[in-house]
Design a protein around this motif. Structure first.
Motif, PDB file in Angstrom:
ATOM      1  N   ASP A  87       0.873  -1.180   0.000  1.00  0.00           N
ATOM      2  CA  ASP A  87       0.000   0.000   0.000  1.00  0.00           C
ATOM      3  C   ASP A  87       0.909   1.229   0.000  1.00  0.00           C
ATOM      4  O   ASP A  87       1.606   1.501   0.974  1.00  0.00           O
ATOM      5  N   SER A  91       1.469   9.160   3.201  1.00  0.00           N
ATOM      6  CA  SER A  91       2.391   9.413   4.312  1.00  0.00           C
ATOM      7  C   SER A  91       3.454   8.332   4.439  1.00  0.00           C
ATOM      8  O   SER A  91       4.440   8.507   5.137  1.00  0.00           O
ATOM      9  N   ARG A  94       3.433   0.536   3.113  1.00  0.00           N
ATOM     10  CA  ARG A  94       3.451  -0.640   3.990  1.00  0.00           C
ATOM     11  C   ARG A  94       3.255  -1.877   3.153  1.00  0.00           C
ATOM     12  O   ARG A  94       2.496  -1.862   2.191  1.00  0.00           O
ATOM     13  N   LYS A 129       8.419   5.334   5.919  1.00  0.00           N
ATOM     14  CA  LYS A 129       8.039   6.719   5.655  1.00  0.00           C
ATOM     15  C   LYS A 129       9.188   7.395   4.932  1.00  0.00           C
ATOM     16  O   LYS A 129      10.344   6.986   5.136  1.00  0.00           O
ATOM     17  N   ALA A 173      -3.727   8.035  -2.474  1.00  0.00           N
ATOM     18  CA  ALA A 173      -3.872   9.466  -2.726  1.00  0.00           C
ATOM     19  C   ALA A 173      -2.573  10.224  -2.965  1.00  0.00           C
ATOM     20  O   ALA A 173      -2.552  11.176  -3.742  1.00  0.00           O
ATOM     21  N   GLY A 174      -1.477   9.819  -2.304  1.00  0.00           N
ATOM     22  CA  GLY A 174      -0.219  10.542  -2.504  1.00  0.00           C
ATOM     23  C   GLY A 174       0.158  10.533  -3.975  1.00  0.00           C
ATOM     24  O   GLY A 174       0.600  11.543  -4.532  1.00  0.00           O
ATOM     25  N   GLU A 215     -10.450   2.066  -3.542  1.00  0.00           N
ATOM     26  CA  GLU A 215      -9.933   1.991  -2.165  1.00  0.00           C
ATOM     27  C   GLU A 215     -11.098   1.810  -1.188  1.00  0.00           C
ATOM     28  O   GLU A 215     -11.039   0.985  -0.265  1.00  0.00           O
ATOM     29  N   GLY A 263      -7.253   8.752   5.344  1.00  0.00           N
ATOM     30  CA  GLY A 263      -5.797   8.627   5.279  1.00  0.00           C
ATOM     31  C   GLY A 263      -5.144   9.973   5.486  1.00  0.00           C
ATOM     32  O   GLY A 263      -5.744  10.899   6.051  1.00  0.00           O
ATOM     33  N   SER A 266      -6.483  11.451   1.506  1.00  0.00           N
ATOM     34  CA  SER A 266      -7.868  11.295   1.040  1.00  0.00           C
ATOM     35  C   SER A 266      -8.758  10.665   2.107  1.00  0.00           C
ATOM     36  O   SER A 266      -8.291  10.148   3.127  1.00  0.00           O
ATOM     37  N   ASN A 321      -3.675  14.957   6.973  1.00  0.00           N
ATOM     38  CA  ASN A 321      -2.499  15.805   6.727  1.00  0.00           C
ATOM     39  C   ASN A 321      -2.776  16.844   5.649  1.00  0.00           C
ATOM     40  O   ASN A 321      -2.362  18.000   5.748  1.00  0.00           O
ATOM     41  N   GLU A 425      -7.142   7.421  10.240  1.00  0.00           N
ATOM     42  CA  GLU A 425      -7.178   8.592  11.125  1.00  0.00           C
ATOM     43  C   GLU A 425      -8.336   8.530  12.121  1.00  0.00           C
ATOM     44  O   GLU A 425      -8.240   9.066  13.217  1.00  0.00           O
ATOM     45  N   TYR A 428      -6.610   6.491  14.740  1.00  0.00           N
ATOM     46  CA  TYR A 428      -5.464   7.155  15.370  1.00  0.00           C
ATOM     47  C   TYR A 428      -5.915   8.372  16.186  1.00  0.00           C
ATOM     48  O   TYR A 428      -5.410   8.634  17.275  1.00  0.00           O
ATOM     49  N   HIS A 472       2.365   3.954  19.104  1.00  0.00           N
ATOM     50  CA  HIS A 472       2.313   4.384  17.707  1.00  0.00           C
ATOM     51  C   HIS A 472       2.319   5.895  17.574  1.00  0.00           C
ATOM     52  O   HIS A 472       2.472   6.427  16.485  1.00  0.00           O
ATOM     53  N   ARG A 477       1.956  13.273  15.577  1.00  0.00           N
ATOM     54  CA  ARG A 477       0.616  13.026  16.131  1.00  0.00           C
ATOM     55  C   ARG A 477       0.329  13.972  17.292  1.00  0.00           C
ATOM     56  O   ARG A 477      -0.744  14.584  17.367  1.00  0.00           O
ATOM     57  N   LYS A 484      -6.410  17.464  14.161  1.00  0.00           N
ATOM     58  CA  LYS A 484      -7.001  16.293  13.517  1.00  0.00           C
ATOM     59  C   LYS A 484      -8.285  15.835  14.189  1.00  0.00           C
ATOM     60  O   LYS A 484      -9.212  15.361  13.538  1.00  0.00           O
TER      61      LYS A 484
END
Ligand SMILES: Nc1nc2c(ncn2[C@@H]2O[C@H](COP(=O)(O)OP(=O)(O)OP(=O)(O)O)[C@@H](O)[C@H]2O)c(=O)[nH]1
Length: 533
Positions: A87, A91, A94, A129, A173-174, A215, A263, A266, A321, A425, A428, A472, A477, A484
């Motif tokens: 994926d 950001s 993975r 990252k 999205a990136g 997605e 994410g 997006s 972000n 998100e 998180y 994490h 964060r 956020k």
């Protein structure tokens, strides 16, 4: 996944027939109790830590089966199949390794795809990252960027299985935000060089930039698969009456869950629309159709019992972000406008910073864009922050092709008979520092978020250094949690209109101790017949 009477009277397995119809316009915690496939009512469980939220209950009928799920994958078993999905997000990237035993041929059983576990029974996943767009200007480095992830996967999948193990490199999205030329150059480098170093089953079609709609659908398939919602209902399951498929015959089946996935860049929402919708005009109907994906998860195309009609909408620029960037752009523009009016507005120097309600009290930050600088100082006012964010729901940015959350058609949600899971998100923001992952309760979340924002930066930094937050949680964060949490709140309640007393949203990362990511849905969708060959 256990057995289910998914398919009757057919010699083929359920997953062999996933057929996703893409309409015009096309371009998943820690948290969930284990089976038997019926999570406790939302009010029962509120997780407080990654470990505690997903508890095993010995009294559950499926306990022993679930314990099996947590064991190290038996790499000596020659019958196991493997699949690797990378994926590539905005950001970071993975890699996930999945495995499944051969299908047993019983048409009533689902194919059992699980995340691989290493010798220590840890899930086989590695994250790096920053995101792959870091090589946008130097696409010839794409394979080098990817190498640590692929080496990691290659070290876990038994060597003799590499040749038959599909590898998918799927970008979100990136990459979508990059010009097509740069996207193509990155993919080309991967397609050309990855096979020279790795023996995985990998071809041109295995490296792609997937649409937000894909997605969303993958995330929806992944969580409903893990929760067993594609099985036939047992007594006690929540059900819905659905009319889809060519014959439009109503069927009663298990209620599926909807997903919210935010994410870095997006945001996706996807949920089943059981009934036929009515529209005020053909134009609106046409626009709405582009947001509906219809696909058959049944055993053959004639079977309409497992045709699902899913509303899926994606919002580029609405990830956590990216939303922060858009917010900062707005502050910069505001400061510039003030400059021409007043001469010396706040923010131009570190001595006279602009106050930002979305940063914790006393945090000093500097935003730099195109040679311009803006000095910010947090004053942690959560309510004021949510108000400031409201306009960002409507204005996605300068690129008019990006969807606005405010004006988008949204299929009706039955808030009295539905269930949603919030991933990435959503998890998180609720869990990392607030420790409220699991059942989402609006007033509790709002209070905790507000308290966090109003703390001094010195106190928050100390807490972080003392290890009081989730393992994490990183500095990023801690710094942007205030922003956020306000953004998540606005997206949920103002953007998607979830009532403040909605009781059935859970935020999660692990469900039944499996990391539920859209990648799971992707492997289900993309390896339809492979295990049956
Ligand atoms: N706590 C925690 N944060 C994470 C984890 N993975 C990513 N993040 C952070 O969460 C934010 C969003 O990241 P993701 O959900 O991975 O989104 P993404 O795939 O990069 O973004 P899209 O391309 O928009 O899909 C980023 O700021 C990440 O640093 C994780 O496993 N745990």
């Amino acid at each position: 996944m256990g057995t289910s009477s998914c398919c009757r009277g057919s010699a083929q397995a359920w997953v062999a027939h996933v057929a996703l119809t893409r309409h015009r316009g096309d371009q998943p915690g820690r948290g969930i109790d284990p089976p038997h496939r019926s999570p406790a009512p939302a009010s029962e469980s509120t997780g407080r830590s990654p470990g505690s939220v997903g508890r095993l209950r010995p009294e559950d009928k499926g306990y022993l089966a679930q314990v099996g799920d947590l064991e190290a994958t038996d790499t000596r078993d020659p019958m196991l199949n493997y699949g690797v999905v990378v994926d590539c997000g905005s950001s970071g990237s993975r890699v996930f390794v999945y495995f499944w035993p051969p299908h047993n041929g019983n048409p009533h059983d689902l194919l059992d795809i699980k995340q691989m576990r290493d010798h220590s029974s840890q899930p086989v996943v590695k994250k790096i990252k920053p995101g792959i767009s870091v090589v946008a200007a130097t696409p010839e480095q794409a394979t080098s960027y990817m190498r640590p992830l692929l080496r990691f996967a290659a070290a876990h999948v038994p060597a003799q299985k590499h040749k038959e193990t599909p590898l998918y490199i799927l970008c979100t999205a990136g990459m979508r935000l990059l010009p097509e030329r740069q996207q193509a150059a990155i993919l080309e480098d991967l397609v050309r060089h990855v096979p020279l170093e790795f023996d995985f089953l990998f071809s041109e079609t295995h490296a792609e930039v997937i649409s937000g709609k894909q997605e969303g659908v993958y995330a929806w398939i992944g969580i409903n698969f893990v929760l067993g919602r594609f099985d036939h209902p047992d007594g006690g399951d929540a059900v819905v009456t659905v009319a889809v498929g060519a014959q439009a015959e109503a069927v009663v089946r298990k209620r599926t869950v909807g997903i919210l996935d935010m994410g870095g860049a997006s945001l996706q929402i996807a949920y089943e629309v059981p009934g036929a919708s009515t529209f005020p005009s053909p134009q609106q109907e046409e626009a709405a159709k582009s947001l509906l994906a219809e696909f058959n998860l049944g055993c053959d195309v004639q079977h309409s019992a497992h045709v699902y009609r899913v509303y899926v909408s994606t919002f580029l620029g609405f990830g956590g972000n990216f939303a922060r960037q858009r917010y900062e752009d707005a502050l910069l523009n505001h400061s510039q406008a003030q400059h021409s009016l007043q001469g010396q507005p706040a923010g131009l120097t570190a001595d006279v910073p602009m106050l930002d309600p979305c940063l914790p009290v006393g945090l000093a930050d500097t935003v730099e864009r195109g040679g311009r600088q803006l000095h910010l100082r947090g004053h942690g006012a959560w309510q004021a922050c949510t108000q400031r964010l409201h306009p960002l729901l409507a204005h996605p940015g300068t690129n008019s092709s990006q969807a606005s959350l405010a004006g988008m058609y949204q299929a009706p949600i039955d808030f009295g008979n539905s269930e949603f899971y919030g991933f990435s998100e959503f998890f998180y923001c609720t869990e990392d520092v607030l420790r409220l992952g699991g059942r989402y309760h609006t007033p509790t979340f709002a209070r905790a978020a507000q308290d966090y924002c109003s703390q001094s930066w010195a106190v928050l930094t100390q807490r972080f250094q003392d290890g009081l937050y989730s393992s994490h949680a990183d500095q990023h964060r801690v710094k942007y949690q205030c922003f956020k949490s306000a953004w998540m709140y606005q997206v949920l309640h103002q953007g998607f209109h979830f009532p403040l007393d909605y009781p059935s949203l859970r935020t999660a990362q692990l469900v039944y101790d499996r990391e539920v990511q859209w990648t799971l849905g992707a492997i289900l969708y993309k390896t339809p017949s492979l295990p049956l060959r």
